[in-house]
Design a protein around this motif. Structure first.
Motif, PDB file in Angstrom:
ATOM      1  N   GLU A  45      30.934  33.540  45.456  1.00 40.08           N
ATOM      2  CA  GLU A  45      31.120  33.705  44.019  1.00 40.08           C
ATOM      3  C   GLU A  45      30.175  32.783  43.243  1.00 40.08           C
ATOM      4  N   ASN A  49      27.182  34.045  40.729  1.00 38.60           N
ATOM      5  CA  ASN A  49      27.155  33.600  39.330  1.00 38.60           C
ATOM      6  C   ASN A  49      25.825  32.940  38.974  1.00 38.60           C
ATOM      7  N   ASP A  54      25.935  34.206  34.809  1.00 37.81           N
ATOM      8  CA  ASP A  54      27.266  34.283  34.180  1.00 37.81           C
ATOM      9  C   ASP A  54      28.186  33.314  34.902  1.00 37.81           C
ATOM     10  N   PHE A  55      28.521  32.215  34.217  1.00 35.71           N
ATOM     11  CA  PHE A  55      29.255  31.143  34.884  1.00 35.71           C
ATOM     12  C   PHE A  55      30.741  31.124  34.507  1.00 35.71           C
ATOM     13  N   SER A  56      31.216  32.249  33.965  1.00 36.37           N
ATOM     14  CA  SER A  56      32.592  32.238  33.442  1.00 36.37           C
ATOM     15  C   SER A  56      33.633  31.966  34.527  1.00 36.37           C
ATOM     16  N   SER A  57      33.384  32.351  35.786  1.00 38.11           N
ATOM     17  CA  SER A  57      34.381  32.093  36.835  1.00 38.11           C
ATOM     18  C   SER A  57      33.988  30.918  37.724  1.00 38.11           C
ATOM     19  N   SER A  58      32.918  30.205  37.360  1.00 35.14           N
ATOM     20  CA  SER A  58      32.411  29.178  38.288  1.00 35.14           C
ATOM     21  C   SER A  58      33.301  27.947  38.357  1.00 35.14           C
TER      22      SER A  58
END
Ligand code: FE2
Length: 199
Positions: A45, A49, A54-58
Motif C-alpha cells: 500500500e 501510494n 496519493d497519500f491519503s491512506s499512508s
C-alpha cells in the motif's frame, strides 16, 4: 521485497507437555502468518501510494507496518527462545551481565515475570543502547512501550492466543511453562552482537 514465515525450529509437539501442540500450531500458522501477511500488504500500500502521489491512506499503512513488523520480529525471536532442550539458566557473558545489571538471576527473573504478568503483549529483556545496560520492558500489543535503542534479547509472548487454550486465565502457569523450555543460546548471541555494536 516481501517477508516470509519460517517454519518453527522444532516440531509442533516438541514443547509438550509444557506447551501444547495445538497452541503452537494455531499460534505459528494462523497468528504469526497473519502478521507476515499484514506487513507485506501494508508495504504494498505504501509503495502504491508513493507511485500514485496519493497519500491519503499512508498514515494508517505506516501504523500497520509498525504493528505487523513488530509482531513478525518478536514471534521469530520467541520461537527461537524456546526448545525441547531448554529449561536452563543463562550462562557465560550474558549471565554475568544479568547479575551486574539486576543484582542476581533471581532478581532479573522476578522482575521479568512481573513484566509478563503486567503486559498486554510481551515481556522483553532488551539491551538498551542509550544507557548501555540490560532492561526488562513491558510491551502492549507488539510495539507500545518500546524503548528507543532497545535491542530485544529474550521475548515472551503473553497475548491470550499464546496460552489461553491450555492454561485458561492462569497466565502465571504459562510463564512457569516458558521457563521449563527457555533456551538461552540465541539470547546469548544477540547479547554478544549488541555489546560488539554499542560498547
Ligand atoms: Fe503471539
Amino acid at each position: 521485497m516481501s517477508y516470509e514465515l519460517d517454519p518453527l525450529p522444532y516440531d509442533y509437539d516438541a514443547l509438550e507437555p509444557h506447551i501444547d501442540e495445538q497452541i503452537l500450531t494455531w499460534h505459528h500458522d494462523t497468528h504469526h502468518q497473519g502478521y507476515v501477511n499484514g506487513w507485506n500488504s501494508a508495504e504494498e500500500e505504501l509503495a502504491e501510494n508513493r507511485e500514485n502521489g496519493d497519500f491519503s491512506s499512508s498514515g494508517g499503512a505506516i501504523r500497520n507496518v509498525t504493528h505487523n513488523s513488530s509482531g513478525h520480529i518478536l514471534h521469530d525471536l520467541f520461537w527461537q527462545n524456546m526448545s525441547p532442550e531448554g529449561g536452563d539458566e543463562p550462562s557465560g557473558d550474558l549471565a554475568e551481565r544479568i547479575e551486574e545489571d539486576f543484582g542476581s538471576y533471581e532478581a532479573w527473573k522476578g522482575e521479568f515475570e512481573a513484566a509478563a504478568k503486567n503486559a498486554s503483549g510481551w515481556a522483553l529483556l532488551v539491551y538498551d543502547s542509550f544507557s548501555n545496560q540490560l532492561r526488562n520492558v513491558v510491551v502492549d500489543k507488539h510495539d507500545q512501550g518500546a524503548i528507543w535503542g532497545g535491542h530485544p534479547i529474550l521475548a515472551l509472548d503473553v497475548w491470550e492466543h499464546s496460552y489461553y487454550y491450555q492454561f485458561g486465565p492462569d497466565r502465571g502457569g504459562f510463564i512457569d511453562a516458558f521457563f521449563e523450555v527457555v533456551d538461552w543460546n540465541e539470547p546469548s548471541e544477540r547479547y554478544a552482537q549488541a555489546v560488539e555494536a554499542f560498547e
